[in-house]
Write an enzyme that holds these catalytic residues in place. Structure first.
Site, PDB file in Angstrom:
ATOM      1  N   ASN A  35     -60.429  26.453 -30.984  1.00 61.50           N
ATOM      2  CA  ASN A  35     -61.369  25.667 -31.250  1.00 61.50           C
ATOM      3  C   ASN A  35     -60.458  24.070 -31.777  1.00 61.50           C
ATOM      4  OD1 ASN A  35     -63.209  23.701 -32.222  1.00 61.50           O
ATOM      5  ND2 ASN A  35     -64.371  25.212 -33.570  1.00 61.50           N
ATOM      6  N   HIS A  72     -66.374  26.692 -29.871  1.00 60.05           N
ATOM      7  CA  HIS A  72     -67.144  25.494 -30.578  1.00 60.05           C
ATOM      8  C   HIS A  72     -68.261  26.336 -31.352  1.00 60.05           C
ATOM      9  CE1 HIS A  72     -64.914  22.673 -28.709  1.00 60.05           C
ATOM     10  NE2 HIS A  72     -65.176  23.066 -27.616  1.00 60.05           N
ATOM     11  N   ARG A 131     -75.337  17.710 -28.747  1.00 56.38           N
ATOM     12  CA  ARG A 131     -75.019  16.773 -29.787  1.00 56.38           C
ATOM     13  C   ARG A 131     -74.585  15.460 -29.089  1.00 56.38           C
ATOM     14  NH1 ARG A 131     -70.619  19.357 -33.773  1.00 56.38           N
ATOM     15  NH2 ARG A 131     -71.470  17.124 -34.977  1.00 56.38           N
TER      16      ARG A 131
HETATM   17  C1  DQA Z   1     -66.279  21.620 -32.883  1.00 59.19           C
HETATM   18  C2  DQA Z   1     -67.241  20.396 -32.275  1.00 59.19           C
HETATM   19  C3  DQA Z   1     -66.436  19.105 -32.379  1.00 59.19           C
HETATM   20  O1  DQA Z   1     -67.113  18.335 -31.402  1.00 59.19           O
HETATM   21  C4  DQA Z   1     -66.185  18.728 -33.602  1.00 59.19           C
HETATM   22  O2  DQA Z   1     -65.417  17.602 -33.461  1.00 59.19           O
HETATM   23  C5  DQA Z   1     -65.379  19.791 -34.434  1.00 59.19           C
HETATM   24  C6  DQA Z   1     -65.951  21.193 -34.557  1.00 59.19           C
HETATM   25  C7  DQA Z   1     -67.205  22.788 -33.155  1.00 59.19           C
HETATM   26  O3  DQA Z   1     -66.609  23.932 -33.520  1.00 59.19           O
HETATM   27  O4  DQA Z   1     -68.516  22.785 -33.041  1.00 59.19           O
HETATM   28  O5  DQA Z   1     -64.756  19.462 -35.278  1.00 59.19           O
HETATM   29  O6  DQA Z   1     -65.305  22.057 -32.094  1.00 59.19           O
END
Ligand code: DQA
Length: 143
Positions: free
Chosen positions: A73, A99, A106
């Site tokens: 992630n 994620h 989003r």
């Molecule tokens: C994320 C989603 C990303 O867009 C965000 O910047 C994160 C977390 C998630 O786990 O949903 O830091 O990777």
């Protein structure tokens, strides 16, 4: 089966950061959950988190030759980092992108993922269970 779980920037703030989006489970609790799942499935798991892009590249490079699968992630670097994409391509280790939130539902900029190009699978919007699903996918020998 050795799996490296990598978390990028701000994931150390889980439980504190935007709980409506990321939930209330802390990063430490996530690590415990991953370790417990690995023990149950007979997976040898290593965990790494950094807020720094180059450190994430180093962690991927250091997995070369000793790791069967990477669960990653990359946080916000998902949407910007060619360096992390290239590191995953360089080591050719099977990888799954995770994620916690549903990135496609989003802001538009979150729909771009560079790392996805080097991953067999993306699990998005399944909360922290996504990490466990990614481990099961890699351990199941799919792909
Ligand atoms: C994320 C989603 C990303 O867009 C965000 O910047 C994160 C977390 C998630 O786990 O949903 O830091 O990777």
């Amino acid at each position: 089966m050795r799996i490296l779980v990598i978390n990028g920037p701000n994931l150390n703030m889980l439980g504190i950061r935007e709980p409506d989006i990321y939930g209330r489970v802390t990063y430490d609790a996530l690590c415990e959950k991953i370790k417990a799942h690995a023990a149950e499935k007979g997976i040898d798991v290593a965990l790494y988190q950094s807020n720094h892009e180059g450190d994430l590249v180093d962690a991927i490079q250091q997995a070369y030759g000793n790791t069967d699968g990477i669960v990653i992630n990359p946080g916000a670097y998902t949407h910007t980092s060619v360096a992390i994409l290239d590191a995953l391509k360089a080591v050719s280790i099977r990888a799954v992108e995770v994620h916690i939130s549903d990135v496609d539902a989003r802001e538009a900029f979150r729909r771009t993922s560079y790392v996805r190009l080097a991953c067999e699978k993306t699990i998005s919007g399944h909360g922290i269970n996504g990490y466990l699903e990614a481990m099961d996918y890699l351990a199941g020998g799919n792909g």
